[in-house]
Design a protein around this motif. Structure first.
Motif, PDB file in Angstrom:
ATOM      1  N   ARG A  66       2.517   5.884  -9.723  1.00 16.51           N
ATOM      2  CA  ARG A  66       3.424   5.023 -10.486  1.00 16.51           C
ATOM      3  C   ARG A  66       3.647   3.668  -9.825  1.00 16.51           C
ATOM      4  O   ARG A  66       4.294   2.795 -10.394  1.00 16.51           O
ATOM      5  CB  ARG A  66       4.767   5.724 -10.683  1.00 16.51           C
ATOM      6  CG  ARG A  66       5.479   6.090  -9.394  1.00 16.51           C
ATOM      7  CD  ARG A  66       6.797   6.782  -9.680  1.00 16.51           C
ATOM      8  NE  ARG A  66       7.381   7.358  -8.487  1.00 16.51           N
ATOM      9  CZ  ARG A  66       8.658   7.733  -8.403  1.00 16.51           C
ATOM     10  NH1 ARG A  66       9.458   7.574  -9.443  1.00 16.51           N
ATOM     11  NH2 ARG A  66       9.122   8.266  -7.292  1.00 16.51           N
ATOM     12  N   ASP A  67       3.096   3.488  -8.623  1.00 16.38           N
ATOM     13  CA  ASP A  67       3.240   2.226  -7.904  1.00 16.38           C
ATOM     14  C   ASP A  67       2.063   1.281  -8.135  1.00 16.38           C
ATOM     15  O   ASP A  67       1.942   0.268  -7.438  1.00 16.38           O
ATOM     16  CB  ASP A  67       3.404   2.489  -6.406  1.00 16.38           C
ATOM     17  CG  ASP A  67       4.681   3.252  -6.090  1.00 16.38           C
ATOM     18  OD1 ASP A  67       5.729   2.895  -6.664  1.00 16.38           O
ATOM     19  OD2 ASP A  67       4.633   4.193  -5.282  1.00 16.38           O
TER      20      ASP A  67
ATOM     21  N   TYR B 242      -0.477  -0.378 -11.544  1.00 18.05           N
ATOM     22  CA  TYR B 242      -0.555  -0.495 -13.000  1.00 18.05           C
ATOM     23  C   TYR B 242      -1.638   0.384 -13.609  1.00 18.05           C
ATOM     24  O   TYR B 242      -1.531   0.815 -14.756  1.00 18.05           O
ATOM     25  CB  TYR B 242      -0.771  -1.958 -13.408  1.00 18.05           C
ATOM     26  CG  TYR B 242      -2.130  -2.514 -13.038  1.00 18.05           C
ATOM     27  CD1 TYR B 242      -3.193  -2.505 -13.932  1.00 18.05           C
ATOM     28  CD2 TYR B 242      -2.354  -3.054 -11.771  1.00 18.05           C
ATOM     29  CE1 TYR B 242      -4.437  -3.005 -13.581  1.00 18.05           C
ATOM     30  CE2 TYR B 242      -3.587  -3.556 -11.416  1.00 18.05           C
ATOM     31  CZ  TYR B 242      -4.630  -3.531 -12.331  1.00 18.05           C
ATOM     32  OH  TYR B 242      -5.855  -4.018 -11.975  1.00 18.05           O
ATOM     33  N   ASP B 243      -2.731   0.647 -12.865  1.00 17.31           N
ATOM     34  CA  ASP B 243      -3.846   1.449 -13.375  1.00 17.31           C
ATOM     35  C   ASP B 243      -4.378   2.311 -12.235  1.00 17.31           C
ATOM     36  O   ASP B 243      -5.323   1.928 -11.552  1.00 17.31           O
ATOM     37  CB  ASP B 243      -4.942   0.531 -13.925  1.00 17.31           C
ATOM     38  CG  ASP B 243      -6.090   1.302 -14.562  1.00 17.31           C
ATOM     39  OD1 ASP B 243      -6.074   2.552 -14.542  1.00 17.31           O
ATOM     40  OD2 ASP B 243      -7.010   0.639 -15.085  1.00 17.31           O
TER      41      ASP B 243
ATOM     42  N   ASP C 285       9.779   2.843 -12.571  1.00 15.20           N
ATOM     43  CA  ASP C 285       8.354   2.690 -12.838  1.00 15.20           C
ATOM     44  C   ASP C 285       8.029   1.201 -12.970  1.00 15.20           C
ATOM     45  O   ASP C 285       8.901   0.389 -13.284  1.00 15.20           O
ATOM     46  CB  ASP C 285       7.955   3.418 -14.124  1.00 15.20           C
ATOM     47  CG  ASP C 285       7.975   4.932 -13.963  1.00 15.20           C
ATOM     48  OD1 ASP C 285       7.509   5.408 -12.912  1.00 15.20           O
ATOM     49  OD2 ASP C 285       8.465   5.617 -14.869  1.00 15.20           O
ATOM     50  N   ARG C 286       6.769   0.856 -12.733  1.00 16.84           N
ATOM     51  CA  ARG C 286       6.312  -0.534 -12.840  1.00 16.84           C
ATOM     52  C   ARG C 286       7.214  -1.474 -12.034  1.00 16.84           C
ATOM     53  O   ARG C 286       7.560  -2.567 -12.473  1.00 16.84           O
ATOM     54  CB  ARG C 286       6.195  -0.979 -14.299  1.00 16.84           C
ATOM     55  CG  ARG C 286       5.226  -0.131 -15.109  1.00 16.84           C
ATOM     56  CD  ARG C 286       4.948  -0.744 -16.479  1.00 16.84           C
ATOM     57  NE  ARG C 286       4.182  -1.997 -16.352  1.00 16.84           N
ATOM     58  CZ  ARG C 286       2.850  -2.059 -16.217  1.00 16.84           C
ATOM     59  NH1 ARG C 286       2.125  -0.947 -16.177  1.00 16.84           N
ATOM     60  NH2 ARG C 286       2.241  -3.242 -16.110  1.00 16.84           N
TER      61      ARG C 286
ATOM     62  N   PHE D 209       6.836  -3.502  -9.166  1.00 20.88           N
ATOM     63  CA  PHE D 209       5.754  -4.027  -8.348  1.00 20.88           C
ATOM     64  C   PHE D 209       6.228  -5.152  -7.426  1.00 20.88           C
ATOM     65  O   PHE D 209       7.232  -5.818  -7.713  1.00 20.88           O
ATOM     66  CB  PHE D 209       4.624  -4.532  -9.245  1.00 20.88           C
ATOM     67  CG  PHE D 209       4.082  -3.498 -10.200  1.00 20.88           C
ATOM     68  CD1 PHE D 209       3.875  -2.189  -9.792  1.00 20.88           C
ATOM     69  CD2 PHE D 209       3.789  -3.827 -11.520  1.00 20.88           C
ATOM     70  CE1 PHE D 209       3.379  -1.226 -10.666  1.00 20.88           C
ATOM     71  CE2 PHE D 209       3.293  -2.887 -12.401  1.00 20.88           C
ATOM     72  CZ  PHE D 209       3.087  -1.580 -11.982  1.00 20.88           C
TER      73      PHE D 209
ATOM     74  N   TRP E 272       1.060  -9.166  -7.368  1.00 21.20           N
ATOM     75  CA  TRP E 272       0.235  -9.375  -8.558  1.00 21.20           C
ATOM     76  C   TRP E 272      -0.890 -10.325  -8.169  1.00 21.20           C
ATOM     77  O   TRP E 272      -0.650 -11.448  -7.733  1.00 21.20           O
ATOM     78  CB  TRP E 272       1.044  -9.997  -9.699  1.00 21.20           C
ATOM     79  CG  TRP E 272       2.200  -9.181 -10.171  1.00 21.20           C
ATOM     80  CD1 TRP E 272       2.256  -8.372 -11.276  1.00 21.20           C
ATOM     81  CD2 TRP E 272       3.508  -9.098  -9.570  1.00 21.20           C
ATOM     82  NE1 TRP E 272       3.491  -7.797 -11.404  1.00 21.20           N
ATOM     83  CE2 TRP E 272       4.279  -8.222 -10.366  1.00 21.20           C
ATOM     84  CE3 TRP E 272       4.097  -9.679  -8.446  1.00 21.20           C
ATOM     85  CZ2 TRP E 272       5.619  -7.917 -10.056  1.00 21.20           C
ATOM     86  CZ3 TRP E 272       5.408  -9.372  -8.133  1.00 21.20           C
ATOM     87  CH2 TRP E 272       6.153  -8.504  -8.937  1.00 21.20           C
TER      88      TRP E 272
ATOM     89  N   ALA F 231      -3.100 -11.135 -13.979  1.00 19.04           N
ATOM     90  CA  ALA F 231      -2.312 -10.001 -13.487  1.00 19.04           C
ATOM     91  C   ALA F 231      -0.812 -10.244 -13.601  1.00 19.04           C
ATOM     92  O   ALA F 231      -0.057  -9.343 -13.990  1.00 19.04           O
ATOM     93  CB  ALA F 231      -2.691  -9.678 -12.045  1.00 19.04           C
TER      94      ALA F 231
ATOM     95  N   ARG G 161       0.527 -10.316 -17.313  1.00 19.34           N
ATOM     96  CA  ARG G 161       0.348  -8.977 -17.898  1.00 19.34           C
ATOM     97  C   ARG G 161       1.113  -7.900 -17.125  1.00 19.34           C
ATOM     98  O   ARG G 161       1.093  -6.733 -17.507  1.00 19.34           O
ATOM     99  CB  ARG G 161      -1.145  -8.633 -17.930  1.00 19.34           C
ATOM    100  CG  ARG G 161      -1.962  -9.559 -18.839  1.00 19.34           C
ATOM    101  CD  ARG G 161      -3.454  -9.415 -18.601  1.00 19.34           C
ATOM    102  NE  ARG G 161      -3.928  -8.075 -18.964  1.00 19.34           N
ATOM    103  CZ  ARG G 161      -5.159  -7.640 -18.704  1.00 19.34           C
ATOM    104  NH1 ARG G 161      -6.017  -8.430 -18.053  1.00 19.34           N
ATOM    105  NH2 ARG G 161      -5.531  -6.433 -19.071  1.00 19.34           N
ATOM    106  N   ASP G 162       1.754  -8.293 -16.033  1.00 18.27           N
ATOM    107  CA  ASP G 162       2.486  -7.359 -15.166  1.00 18.27           C
ATOM    108  C   ASP G 162       1.573  -6.254 -14.639  1.00 18.27           C
ATOM    109  O   ASP G 162       1.965  -5.093 -14.534  1.00 18.27           O
ATOM    110  CB  ASP G 162       3.704  -6.759 -15.878  1.00 18.27           C
ATOM    111  CG  ASP G 162       4.678  -6.101 -14.896  1.00 18.27           C
ATOM    112  OD1 ASP G 162       4.741  -6.555 -13.736  1.00 18.27           O
ATOM    113  OD2 ASP G 162       5.374  -5.127 -15.283  1.00 18.27           O
ATOM    114  N   ASN G 163       0.363  -6.625 -14.275  1.00 16.89           N
ATOM    115  CA  ASN G 163      -0.569  -5.682 -13.658  1.00 16.89           C
ATOM    116  C   ASN G 163      -0.424  -5.790 -12.147  1.00 16.89           C
ATOM    117  O   ASN G 163      -1.149  -6.531 -11.477  1.00 16.89           O
ATOM    118  CB  ASN G 163      -2.005  -5.986 -14.080  1.00 16.89           C
ATOM    119  CG  ASN G 163      -2.269  -5.606 -15.516  1.00 16.89           C
ATOM    120  OD1 ASN G 163      -1.486  -4.871 -16.125  1.00 16.89           O
ATOM    121  ND2 ASN G 163      -3.358  -6.090 -16.085  1.00 16.89           N
TER     122      ASN G 163
END
Length: 257
Positions: free
Chosen positions: A154-155, A157-158, A196-197, A199, A202, A208, A211-213
């Motif tokens: 969960r830390d 994005y993918d 979650d998410r 972060f 980036w 990134a 898109r909050d990746n």
């Protein structure tokens, strides 16, 4: 006490952003990573003007850490014990307000098939041994910085895209758990167990940031004595949205007296 950690990705290139944030957030202690300058080239006066004492461990163009504090730091060490031949500028530790505080920049470890990954794992073993020695002294301590470790799925994005990366490989996460299982508390998760998410980094590429990746790789690990004083730990995303921003954003820890 408010303690901030921030990988600034070149302190001289981001100096305006950094001093603006410090002037607004007013942390008591600031931990920088990737200052990317030699110790003598650190912009000392800019931070002294804001009321900070500075303990700096620099290296030309790469790495580099600093510990800034409103109270003068004492008993400063400038290398992580355990590998005397390691000359990379990745660690500074001092006592501030009765707490041992470290700013650390753990090796990235990529590409995995090179010496960089074994170096990362050795560095984590050294950090574990040093944390154990601090625990034996039964003093409050805080180990803050850019760990280059994604602790859980969960830390990131993918997770599937990162499973072979040095930041997320099972061996890396296992070493991180070994350190926390000594009895340390990971401050952000202690305060936000269900987030979650959330972060702290980036990449500059592939959109990134918009898109909050992101990844959560900047952490505070606390001894039991420091964890007893924990009242807050938050990610401040504001600086990441600035022009000429670092690819990391500050994380702020709050301890009561």
């Amino acid at each position: 006490m408010r303690i901030a950690t921030w990988n600034v990705n070149s302190v001289k290139a981001r100096l305006g952003n950094v001093t603006e944030w410090l002037d607004s957030a007013k942390p008591d202690v600031v931990l920088f990573q990737e200052i990317k300058c030699e110790t003598a080239a650190f912009p000392l006066q800019a931070f002294q003007d804001l009321g900070y004492h500075c303990a700096v461990v620099g290296q030309k163009a790469y790495n580099g850490v600093a510990l800034l504090s409103r109270e003068e730091p004492t008993d400063i060490i400038t290398r992580l014990p355990g590998e005397p031949e390691d000359e990379q500028a990745r660690y500074v530790e001092a006592t501030v307000g009765g707490i041992r505080i470290a700013s650390l920049y753990l090796p990235n470890g990529n590409p995995v098939g090179t010496e960089k990954y074994p170096y990362k794992l050795r560095w984590m073993d050294r950090l574990k041994a040093h944390a154990a020695s601090l625990l034996a002294q039964e003093i409050p301590f805080v180990l803050g910085g850019d760990y280059n470790v994604i602790p859980e799925a969960r830390d990131v994005y993918d997770p599937a895209a990162w499973i072979t990366d040095a930041l997320f490989r099972p061996e890396t996460r296992a070493k991180f758990r070994e350190i926390t299982h000594l009895g340390l508390v990971e401050a952000f998760r202690a305060v936000h167990p269900d987030a979650d998410r959330a972060f702290t980094f980036w990449d500059y590429q592939a959109g990134a940031w918009p898109r909050d990746n992101g990844l959560r790789i900047d952490h505070f690990l606390l001894s039991p004595q420091a964890a007893d004083r924990l009242v807050g730990c938050a990610i401040d995303k504001g600086p990441r949205g600035k022009e000429k921003a670092s690819d990391h954003t500050p994380v702020v820890l709050e301890l009561v007296a």
